[in-house]
Design an enzyme around this catalytic site. Structure first.
Site, mmCIF file in Angstrom:
data_model
loop_
_atom_site.group_PDB
_atom_site.id
_atom_site.type_symbol
_atom_site.label_atom_id
_atom_site.label_comp_id
_atom_site.label_asym_id
_atom_site.label_seq_id
_atom_site.Cartn_x
_atom_site.Cartn_y
_atom_site.Cartn_z
ATOM 1 N N PHE A 1 0.826 -1.088 0.010
ATOM 2 C CA PHE A 1 -0.075 -0.039 0.195
ATOM 3 C C PHE A 1 0.866 1.489 -0.084
ATOM 4 O O PHE A 1 1.949 1.367 0.847
ATOM 5 C CB PHE A 1 -0.796 -0.062 1.196
ATOM 6 C CG PHE A 1 -1.860 1.346 1.291
ATOM 7 C CD1 PHE A 1 -2.533 1.544 0.418
ATOM 8 C CD2 PHE A 1 -1.550 2.026 2.470
ATOM 9 C CE1 PHE A 1 -3.504 2.635 0.599
ATOM 10 C CE2 PHE A 1 -2.272 3.250 2.337
ATOM 11 C CZ PHE A 1 -3.295 3.515 1.515
ATOM 12 N N GLN A 2 0.703 2.002 -0.769
ATOM 13 C CA GLN A 2 1.298 3.330 -0.918
ATOM 14 C C GLN A 2 2.692 3.209 -1.381
ATOM 15 O O GLN A 2 3.624 4.030 -0.734
ATOM 16 C CB GLN A 2 1.174 4.286 0.174
ATOM 17 C CG GLN A 2 -0.238 4.684 0.145
ATOM 18 C CD GLN A 2 -0.394 6.052 1.168
ATOM 19 O OE1 GLN A 2 0.098 6.154 1.951
ATOM 20 N NE2 GLN A 2 -1.412 6.919 0.612
ATOM 21 N N LYS B 1 10.018 2.861 6.682
ATOM 22 C CA LYS B 1 9.181 3.205 8.058
ATOM 23 C C LYS B 1 9.953 2.202 8.965
ATOM 24 O O LYS B 1 9.878 2.779 10.153
ATOM 25 C CB LYS B 1 7.594 2.461 7.684
ATOM 26 C CG LYS B 1 7.148 3.407 8.950
ATOM 27 C CD LYS B 1 5.598 3.185 8.991
ATOM 28 C CE LYS B 1 4.841 3.834 10.048
ATOM 29 N NZ LYS B 1 3.449 3.614 9.764
#
Lengths: 204, 595
Positions: free
Chosen positions: B144-145, B194
């Site tokens: 996602f993204q 992240k």
């Protein structure tokens, strides 16, 4: 439409210089057209061996529309470095730009165009029909090649050499119906004591 | 103190660096974590580099970095769109000379930065972009993204990095920072997975330093300088062509001194505007497609072009075959790849602009005899004045608005623009005297640059310096959402929308080269920009006729905060002089009749 414009003489009434430049921006004799024809040459770049460096280099070539003939890359004597060898066909200003633009890529340590006497080699693997095994073998011997695989229907050989030799050999194999060819592209080192890449001391 | 209690030894470095304060109750022995993560290392590195403002938009993958910013003294300006964050950072970098910083999350956040980074890349503006990325273990899985941000931005950044570990992410950021600022400036990017920003690390701030493979030459070869100086001294018709590199290289003093000492007329490129005071006798102002007639005559007929910090863009040269055909070219640039890329240099001088110009100055055997040449230049200035016709019955001329605002503001006022006809009028009819006061999208020609650039410029400028933006209706509509930032932060900027209800430059070209077939260039449905501004909480004004101009300009400038002036300009007005694309600079058209 306004159409009022500015004062001053019309374009054709203005003083003009007599000289000219060519399409490559080079000042020329008005009588003689001085365009540089493309030539084939080998450029060698020593780069830091880090992820993405090949993508950076190959992307540079494609987005600047440089005419690239082959590009090889692999490790060197130092695990931290890789050598990229590029064969290009470009006019002189283009070759100059390739060197300078490559030098700007951050992980590039050194770039240079190799001399004509550089040692350039290419590996090719050729697969042909096995109808005439003895004649295939004869050609392979003539070009100093080696048979890698010989079966009832196909024969596969390997050859190394400079570009001319590989081209000639492939021409010779055409009589046997070439099924597939895989060429590696040129790799090269400068001859003798000449250094292919100059590495600054602090990087050694 | 924290729930996620990995107990770790406090690092000596960070304990020493932090000045002891009364509030420091987190003593090394109390068993608390240092709270240091990859993200805090990123932020500490920015702080160490002296960053005080960053522009960005929050998002999932960049959240850890934002969280680390929470405790930082760095000011974060939330933009409405990431493209604007990149433009604001670009303008910030262009005004201060130090890298502007923009932040975005992964995927769409990062791809929205692309236009702004491409713009900064073309204009060699120092920008550092920090983008979030999905966690390392998901990279390559189309998570996602997720976007291959390093891959996408490789062609439009000076260099970029994929951060691989919390221990080294500070080094990646510091390298990016140093590269953006060093040598030929430009944008750099660090992609931050992240997990890298959330992982614990002992690493604190990292000092900016460029990689060992980057070697920038300061001084040009002395022999080459001598030859160049002799050529200049022997010239009959020398011209200095000052590019954006003069400003970025902080070489305006050297170039000005050299021009004045030797009586050499100065022409600028568009990014070079401000390198030389346009009210000086030697100034010929801007050359190129919409340059002044006299500048284009001078660069066409010069016999010695002293080009400093320019890449000879095609909007400047026109067709290279007719560009300065009689000129010996002395080319000073810090980037060797610019030498002989577009125009062959007879005297290539690679090095820092200011240093090399000083080297040339020291090597000059005598001044060239330029009296006749300067007379000729003055004749051209009289022959091709920058002029326009004003009639009280006609709609307001945009040039008049530009001149009125120029007169109403101080010399150090910063002008930002979008891209189009209004941008050219803002170049032509404003008298620039100081470097870093003309902030525009030059190489990429990005419509929508003006408003976000005004935001960035405002935050970079001195408090007593004014910031005005000239925009067109087409360009303004592309980023007018950034008015929300100006309103929220109460930024004192004044936007003049030169509204001709069209993508005017395209319409001008359609009229000139496409038989007036105005496909998709006319905008008869534009909103009322003064009321649009008011909806954003920004003061709105409108100018419809000449009588309104002076007063409304004063009123808008007097607003302590953002204001927008919707100026109904003469929709038939076009930009002249003009050299058709690829044409001959000496044959600039003065009106439609010449095209």
């Amino acid at each position: 439409m306004s159409g009022q414009g500015l004062p001053g003489p019309a374009p054709e009434d203005r003083e003009r210089p007599t000289g000219r430049r060519n399409s490559q921006g080079i000042r020329i004799d008005p009588e003689a057209e001085a365009e540089h024809p493309p030539r084939r040459t080998v450029i060698s770049a020593l780069v830091e061996h880090e992820p993405g460096v090949l993508a950076r280099v190959s992307g540079l070539f494609s987005r600047r529309q440089f005419n690239i003939e082959s590009l090889t890359v692999a490790d060197t004597q130092n695990d931290d470095w890789a050598r990229i060898t590029v064969v290009v066909e470009e006019p002189d200003p283009g070759i100059d730009q390739i060197e300078k633009q490559l030098a700007k890529v951050v992980p590039v340590i050194h770039v240079r165009e190799l001399e004509d006497d550089a040692l350039t080699r290419e590996l090719v693997v050729v697969k042909v029909d096995a109808d005439k095994p003895h004649e295939v073998q004869a050609i392979t011997d003539m070009y100093g090649g080696r048979t890698l695989d010989a079966g009832p229907r196909t024969i596969t050989v390997e050859l190394t050499g400079d570009e001319q030799k590989i081209d000639d050999a492939i021409d010779a194999y055409r009589q046997f119906n070439i099924r597939e060819i895989a060429r590696t592209g040129q790799t090269a080192l400068a001859r003798g004591e000449t250094k292919t890449a100059v590495v600054p001391d602090y990087l050694k | 103190m924290t729930e996620q209690g990995t107990v770790r030894e406090p690092t000596g470095a960070s304990a020493d660096d932090a000045a002891p304060t009364e509030g420091a109750d987190e003593t090394p022995d109390d068993g608390a974590t240092t709270g240091q993560t990859g993200a805090s290392s990123v932020v500490a590195t920015l702080e160490g580099a002296g960053v005080d403002t960053v522009f960005g938009v929050q998002g999932g993958a960049i959240m850890p970095v934002y969280d680390a910013l929470y405790d930082s003294g760095i000011r974060h300006v939330t933009m409405a769109h990431e493209q604007a964050a990149a433009h604001a950072a670009d303008a910030y970098g262009a005004v201060t000379g130090d890298p502007g910083v923009c932040m975005a999350t992964s995927g769409p956040g990062a791809t929205n930065l692309v236009t702004g980074l491409a713009d900064a890349n073309m204009d060699s503006d120092p920008v550092v972009a920090l983008t979030g990325q999905v966690p390392t273990e998901l990279v390559g899985n189309d998570a996602f993204q997720e976007t291959d941000t390093v891959g996408v931005t490789t062609p439009i950044t000076k260099s970029n990095y994929f951060a691989s570990s919390a221990d080294t992410v500070g080094d990646d950021v510091s390298t990016a920072f140093a590269l953006a600022a060093n040598g030929r400036q430009g944008p750099t990017l660090v992609d931050l997975p992240k997990d890298v920003t959330t992982d614990d690390t002992d690493a604190g701030a990292s000092e900016p330093s460029v990689p060992d493979t980057v070697r920038v030459r300061e001084r040009a070869d002395a022999e080459d300088v001598e030859e160049a100086a002799e050529t200049i001294a022997a010239a009959d018709r020398p011209v200095i062509l000052a590019g954006g590199g003069v400003i970025k290289g902080e070489a305006t003093d050297e170039v000005r001194a050299f021009a004045v000492e030797h009586g050499i007329p100065v022409v600028t490129t568009m990014p070079g505007i401000g390198a030389f005071p346009e009210d000086h006798d030697l100034s010929m102002e801007m050359a190129g497609m919409h340059g002044t007639g006299y500048a284009n005559m001078a660069i066409t007929l010069t016999d010695c072009l002293i080009a400093v910090g320019t890449r000879f863009d095609d909007r400047l040269t026109g067709g290279v075959d007719s560009f300065a055909p009689d000129a010996e070219v002395v080319h000073v640039d810090i980037d060797p790849a610019e030498i002989s890329k577009n125009v062959e240099a007879d005297h290539p001088l690679v090095g820092d602009a200011g240093t090399v110009v000083e080297q040339i100055a020291d090597a000059m055997p005598n001044s060239p005899d330029t009296e006749a040449w300067r007379d000729q230049c003055a004749e051209w200035q009289a022959e091709y004045p920058m002029d326009y016709a004003v009639s009280e019955d006609d709609p307001v001329k945009p040039q008049y608005v530009v001149e009125t605002v120029d007169e109403a503001t101080d010399d150090d006022t910063i002008v930002t623009t979008g891209v189009g006809q209004h941008q050219m009028w803002a170049c032509q009819y404003w008298t620039y005297t100081e470097p870093r006061t003309w902030i525009s999208s030059h190489g990429l020609g990005t419509m929508g640059y003006g408003v976000p650039a005004a935001v960035g410029a405002r935050l970079a400028a001195d408090d007593d310096q004014s910031v005005v933006c000239f925009d067109g209706d087409g360009s303004f509509l592309m980023t007018c959402q950034e008015l929300v930032v100006a309103a929220r932060e109460n930024l004192d900027i004044t936007v003049f929308v030169l509204n001709n209800e069209a993508i005017g430059m395209v319409r001008q070209w359609q009229d000139a080269f496409f038989e007036g077939r105005r496909m998709a260039s006319e905008y008869p449905w534009v909103p009322q920009f003064d009321r649009l501004a008011e909806a954003f909480g920004v003061a709105g004004f409108r100018i419809e006729e000449y009588d309104d101009v002076a007063d409304t300009v004063q009123e808008a400038l007097a607003v302590d905060g953002p204001s927008v002036v919707d100026v109904y300009i003469d929709p038939t007005e076009n930009v002249y002089p003009m050299v058709p694309s690829g044409g001959d600079n000496g044959q600039f058209a003065l009106s439609e009749g010449h095209l």
